[in-house]
Design a protein around this motif. Sequence first.
Motif, PDB file in Angstrom:
ATOM      1  N   LEU A  18      32.241  18.918  84.610  1.00  0.00           N
ATOM      2  CA  LEU A  18      31.657  17.624  84.293  1.00  0.00           C
ATOM      3  C   LEU A  18      31.423  17.594  82.788  1.00  0.00           C
ATOM      4  CD1 LEU A  18      30.558  15.097  85.766  1.00  0.00           C
ATOM      5  CD2 LEU A  18      28.370  16.256  85.918  1.00  0.00           C
ATOM      6  N   VAL A  19      31.965  16.582  82.116  1.00  0.00           N
ATOM      7  CA  VAL A  19      31.881  16.541  80.657  1.00  0.00           C
ATOM      8  C   VAL A  19      31.182  15.261  80.215  1.00  0.00           C
ATOM      9  CG1 VAL A  19      33.177  16.638  78.504  1.00  0.00           C
ATOM     10  CG2 VAL A  19      34.024  17.852  80.516  1.00  0.00           C
ATOM     11  N   PRO A  20      29.929  15.370  79.788  1.00  0.00           N
ATOM     12  CA  PRO A  20      29.224  14.185  79.304  1.00  0.00           C
ATOM     13  C   PRO A  20      29.462  13.955  77.814  1.00  0.00           C
ATOM     14  CG  PRO A  20      27.718  16.018  79.332  1.00  0.00           C
ATOM     15  CD  PRO A  20      29.052  16.532  79.860  1.00  0.00           C
ATOM     16  N   GLU A  21      29.201  12.757  77.397  1.00  0.00           N
ATOM     17  CA  GLU A  21      29.111  12.454  75.972  1.00  0.00           C
ATOM     18  C   GLU A  21      27.697  12.854  75.555  1.00  0.00           C
ATOM     19  OE1 GLU A  21      31.535  10.872  74.038  1.00  0.00           O
ATOM     20  OE2 GLU A  21      32.876  11.063  75.771  1.00  0.00           O
ATOM     21  N   ARG A  22      27.443  12.912  74.271  1.00  0.00           N
ATOM     22  CA  ARG A  22      26.096  13.208  73.776  1.00  0.00           C
ATOM     23  C   ARG A  22      25.645  12.090  72.836  1.00  0.00           C
ATOM     24  NH1 ARG A  22      23.166  17.753  75.728  1.00  0.00           N
ATOM     25  NH2 ARG A  22      24.695  19.171  76.581  1.00  0.00           N
ATOM     26  N   THR A  23      24.391  11.696  73.008  1.00  0.00           N
ATOM     27  CA  THR A  23      23.820  10.722  72.094  1.00  0.00           C
ATOM     28  C   THR A  23      23.506  11.428  70.777  1.00  0.00           C
ATOM     29  OG1 THR A  23      21.523  11.147  72.729  1.00  0.00           O
ATOM     30  CG2 THR A  23      22.744   9.495  74.034  1.00  0.00           C
ATOM     31  N   PRO A  24      23.225  10.691  69.709  1.00  0.00           N
ATOM     32  CA  PRO A  24      22.843  11.350  68.451  1.00  0.00           C
ATOM     33  C   PRO A  24      21.622  12.265  68.641  1.00  0.00           C
ATOM     34  CG  PRO A  24      23.362   9.057  68.035  1.00  0.00           C
ATOM     35  CD  PRO A  24      23.379   9.241  69.530  1.00  0.00           C
ATOM     36  N   GLY A  25      20.786  11.951  69.633  1.00  0.00           N
ATOM     37  CA  GLY A  25      19.619  12.786  69.918  1.00  0.00           C
ATOM     38  C   GLY A  25      19.930  13.961  70.828  1.00  0.00           C
ATOM     39  N   GLY A  26      21.189  14.094  71.242  1.00  0.00           N
ATOM     40  CA  GLY A  26      21.600  15.229  72.054  1.00  0.00           C
ATOM     41  C   GLY A  26      21.494  15.032  73.557  1.00  0.00           C
ATOM     42  N   GLN A  27      21.096  13.831  73.995  1.00  0.00           N
ATOM     43  CA  GLN A  27      20.992  13.598  75.436  1.00  0.00           C
ATOM     44  C   GLN A  27      22.370  13.382  76.046  1.00  0.00           C
ATOM     45  OE1 GLN A  27      18.252  10.267  75.630  1.00  0.00           O
ATOM     46  NE2 GLN A  27      16.588  11.677  76.161  1.00  0.00           N
ATOM     47  N   ARG A  28      22.495  13.838  77.279  1.00  0.00           N
ATOM     48  CA  ARG A  28      23.757  13.664  78.005  1.00  0.00           C
ATOM     49  C   ARG A  28      23.890  12.215  78.466  1.00  0.00           C
ATOM     50  NH1 ARG A  28      21.438  18.460  79.401  1.00  0.00           N
ATOM     51  NH2 ARG A  28      22.774  20.294  79.480  1.00  0.00           N
ATOM     52  N   VAL A  29      25.109  11.686  78.324  1.00  0.00           N
ATOM     53  CA  VAL A  29      25.425  10.355  78.835  1.00  0.00           C
ATOM     54  C   VAL A  29      26.768  10.481  79.557  1.00  0.00           C
ATOM     55  CG1 VAL A  29      25.883   7.944  78.272  1.00  0.00           C
ATOM     56  CG2 VAL A  29      24.208   9.227  76.936  1.00  0.00           C
ATOM     57  N   TYR A  30      26.767  10.116  80.824  1.00  0.00           N
ATOM     58  CA  TYR A  30      27.964  10.254  81.653  1.00  0.00           C
ATOM     59  C   TYR A  30      28.659   8.917  81.802  1.00  0.00           C
ATOM     60  CZ  TYR A  30      25.939  14.753  82.767  1.00  0.00           C
ATOM     61  OH  TYR A  30      25.415  16.012  82.675  1.00  0.00           O
ATOM     62  N   GLY A  31      29.980   8.960  81.894  1.00  0.00           N
ATOM     63  CA  GLY A  31      30.783   7.765  82.079  1.00  0.00           C
ATOM     64  C   GLY A  31      30.672   7.224  83.496  1.00  0.00           C
ATOM     65  N   ALA A  32      31.238   6.047  83.687  1.00  0.00           N
ATOM     66  CA  ALA A  32      31.182   5.379  84.994  1.00  0.00           C
ATOM     67  C   ALA A  32      31.891   6.178  86.079  1.00  0.00           C
ATOM     68  CB  ALA A  32      31.790   3.986  84.878  1.00  0.00           C
ATOM     69  N   ASP A  33      32.823   7.053  85.703  1.00  0.00           N
ATOM     70  CA  ASP A  33      33.562   7.844  86.687  1.00  0.00           C
ATOM     71  C   ASP A  33      32.831   9.111  87.115  1.00  0.00           C
ATOM     72  OD1 ASP A  33      33.842   9.156  84.220  1.00  0.00           O
ATOM     73  OD2 ASP A  33      35.798   9.975  84.783  1.00  0.00           O
ATOM     74  N   ALA A  34      31.702   9.422  86.501  1.00  0.00           N
ATOM     75  CA  ALA A  34      30.984  10.674  86.785  1.00  0.00           C
ATOM     76  C   ALA A  34      30.589  10.829  88.253  1.00  0.00           C
ATOM     77  CB  ALA A  34      29.771  10.810  85.873  1.00  0.00           C
ATOM     78  N   PRO A  35      30.090   9.788  88.926  1.00  0.00           N
ATOM     79  CA  PRO A  35      29.764   9.980  90.350  1.00  0.00           C
ATOM     80  C   PRO A  35      30.989  10.385  91.184  1.00  0.00           C
ATOM     81  CG  PRO A  35      28.663   8.017  89.540  1.00  0.00           C
ATOM     82  CD  PRO A  35      29.618   8.479  88.456  1.00  0.00           C
ATOM     83  N   ALA A  36      32.155   9.805  90.890  1.00  0.00           N
ATOM     84  CA  ALA A  36      33.374  10.173  91.615  1.00  0.00           C
ATOM     85  C   ALA A  36      33.759  11.617  91.319  1.00  0.00           C
ATOM     86  CB  ALA A  36      34.519   9.228  91.253  1.00  0.00           C
ATOM     87  N   VAL A  37      33.599  12.046  90.077  1.00  0.00           N
ATOM     88  CA  VAL A  37      33.903  13.436  89.702  1.00  0.00           C
ATOM     89  C   VAL A  37      32.986  14.379  90.473  1.00  0.00           C
ATOM     90  CG1 VAL A  37      33.875  15.126  87.818  1.00  0.00           C
ATOM     91  CG2 VAL A  37      34.815  12.838  87.431  1.00  0.00           C
ATOM     92  N   VAL A  38      31.701  14.055  90.529  1.00  0.00           N
ATOM     93  CA  VAL A  38      30.751  14.902  91.251  1.00  0.00           C
ATOM     94  C   VAL A  38      31.119  14.957  92.736  1.00  0.00           C
ATOM     95  CG1 VAL A  38      28.330  15.157  91.953  1.00  0.00           C
ATOM     96  CG2 VAL A  38      28.890  14.583  89.581  1.00  0.00           C
ATOM     97  N   ARG A  39      31.491  13.843  93.312  1.00  0.00           N
ATOM     98  CA  ARG A  39      31.900  13.845  94.729  1.00  0.00           C
ATOM     99  C   ARG A  39      33.137  14.713  94.941  1.00  0.00           C
ATOM    100  NH1 ARG A  39      30.211   8.487  94.281  1.00  0.00           N
ATOM    101  NH2 ARG A  39      32.338   7.736  93.910  1.00  0.00           N
ATOM    102  N   ARG A  40      34.073  14.660  94.004  1.00  0.00           N
ATOM    103  CA  ARG A  40      35.267  15.507  94.103  1.00  0.00           C
ATOM    104  C   ARG A  40      34.895  16.985  94.025  1.00  0.00           C
ATOM    105  NH1 ARG A  40      38.072  11.432  90.191  1.00  0.00           N
ATOM    106  NH2 ARG A  40      39.040  10.053  91.718  1.00  0.00           N
ATOM    107  N   VAL A  41      34.031  17.307  93.086  1.00  0.00           N
ATOM    108  CA  VAL A  41      33.576  18.697  92.946  1.00  0.00           C
ATOM    109  C   VAL A  41      32.920  19.155  94.240  1.00  0.00           C
ATOM    110  CG1 VAL A  41      31.915  20.207  91.768  1.00  0.00           C
ATOM    111  CG2 VAL A  41      33.362  18.658  90.425  1.00  0.00           C
ATOM    112  N   ARG A  42      32.053  18.333  94.798  1.00  0.00           N
ATOM    113  CA  ARG A  42      31.358  18.687  96.048  1.00  0.00           C
ATOM    114  C   ARG A  42      32.352  18.880  97.198  1.00  0.00           C
ATOM    115  NH1 ARG A  42      27.058  20.952  95.531  1.00  0.00           N
ATOM    116  NH2 ARG A  42      26.377  20.304  97.576  1.00  0.00           N
TER     117      ARG A  42
END
Length: 121
Positions: free
Chosen positions: A26-50
């Motif tokens: 799972l590869v998130p983007e990072r905000t300038p403050g370092g917080q993780r931000v996931y794309g709209a496809d992230a839930p589907a990726v997590v379901r695939r991983v599971r």
Amino acid sequence: MRIGELSRATGVSVRLLRYYEEQGLLVPERTPGGQRVYGADAPAVVRRVRALLGAGLPTRIIAEVLDCVCGSETEIEPCLSPLLVARLDAIDEQISDLQGARSSLAALVAATEGRGIAPAG
């Protein structure tokens, strides 16, 4: 979406999502403050991983095949068939080994019970 939102959307703990990130699943983007931000496809990726974890694949193999999952969580490109068949063969071998160990242990327990010695436990 932030990691907490992804956790709520998928039912997967934040800790496990971080683990998926560490494993390159799972590869998130990072905000300038370092917080993780996931794309709209992230839930589907997590379901695939599971789904792949549920099929007994280790994360190192999932990292290799994740990009080859197409469509739903269980649709895999045909080129991956040899890898998946090899994993299935390994699981079958483990099952066979466990069945042999179980038979041996059951024979030991039966022999112990036949001598009037109660098994520990």
